[in-house]
Design a protein around this motif. Structure first.
Motif, short mmCIF file in Angstrom:
data_model
loop_
_atom_site.label_atom_id
_atom_site.label_comp_id
_atom_site.label_asym_id
_atom_site.label_seq_id
_atom_site.Cartn_x
_atom_site.Cartn_y
_atom_site.Cartn_z
N GLN A 47 118.52 69.44 126.48
CA GLN A 47 117.85 69.05 125.25
C GLN A 47 116.49 68.38 125.48
OE1 GLN A 47 118.92 70.03 122.24
NE2 GLN A 47 120.51 71.11 123.37
N LYS A 71 123.35 76.55 130.40
CA LYS A 71 124.42 77.07 129.54
C LYS A 71 125.58 76.10 129.38
CE LYS A 71 124.78 80.99 131.70
NZ LYS A 71 125.20 82.34 132.10
N ASP A 73 125.36 73.37 128.06
CA ASP A 73 125.11 72.85 126.71
C ASP A 73 125.10 74.05 125.75
OD1 ASP A 73 124.07 71.89 124.32
OD2 ASP A 73 122.56 70.64 125.29
N HIS A 74 126.08 74.11 124.88
CA HIS A 74 126.18 75.25 123.95
C HIS A 74 124.99 75.32 123.00
CE1 HIS A 74 130.09 76.43 125.34
NE2 HIS A 74 130.51 75.19 125.21
N TYR A 75 124.27 74.23 122.86
CA TYR A 75 123.09 74.19 121.99
C TYR A 75 121.81 74.11 122.81
CZ TYR A 75 126.72 73.30 118.60
OH TYR A 75 127.85 73.40 117.84
N HIS A 76 121.82 74.76 123.97
CA HIS A 76 120.64 74.72 124.84
C HIS A 76 119.44 75.36 124.15
CE1 HIS A 76 120.74 79.01 125.88
NE2 HIS A 76 122.06 78.88 125.99
N PRO A 77 118.25 75.00 124.60
CA PRO A 77 117.04 75.58 123.99
C PRO A 77 116.98 77.08 124.26
CG PRO A 77 116.48 74.32 125.95
CD PRO A 77 117.93 74.08 125.69
N PRO A 78 116.30 77.82 123.39
CA PRO A 78 116.19 79.26 123.61
C PRO A 78 115.32 79.57 124.82
CG PRO A 78 114.79 78.57 121.79
CD PRO A 78 115.59 77.37 122.20
N ALA A 99 120.23 83.84 122.34
CA ALA A 99 119.68 82.65 122.99
C ALA A 99 118.57 82.99 123.97
CB ALA A 99 120.80 81.90 123.73
#
Length: 107
Positions: A47, A71, A73-78, A99
């Motif tokens: 993040q 990966k 982090d399931h909400y990793h940056p694109p 992603a």
């Protein structure tokens, strides 16, 4: 200076400097590295960056380690990947296409 950061991994220093200028113009701060191995992952979280731009790279192993770390982090940056590397990155790094997106180039 903006606190929003974009990580740029590109062995092409001229292209990464052009991208830095573009990002600075729109008030985004860039972190430029020529290879993923230059990052000390223990000092970061996914993040820390709003996006990751992948250009030319030489070391698939270090990129794979970075991708696996990202990966977690399931909400990793694109990931925004130059078109000539896009298919390889999606397949070899096992990223979901939602992603990992091809980046139009030239900018």
């Amino acid at each position: 200076m903006s606190e929003s950061k974009i990580l740029v991994i590109d062995a092409d220093t001229q292209r990464s400097e052009i991208l830095r200028s573009i990002l600075q113009f729109i008030d985004w701060r860039s972190v430029l590295v020529s290879d993923a191995s230059e990052l000390t992952l223990a000092d970061h979280t996914p993040q820390d960056w709003a996006a990751v731009v992948l250009g030319r790279f030489e070391d698939w192993d270090s990129l794979k380690r970075f991708a696996d770390w990202l990966k977690r982090d399931h909400y990793h940056p694109p990931l925004l990947v130059l078109p000539e590397f896009y298919e390889q990155v999606v397949q070899r790094m096992e990223f979901d296409r939602l992603a990992c997106m091809p980046l139009d180039y030239p900018f």
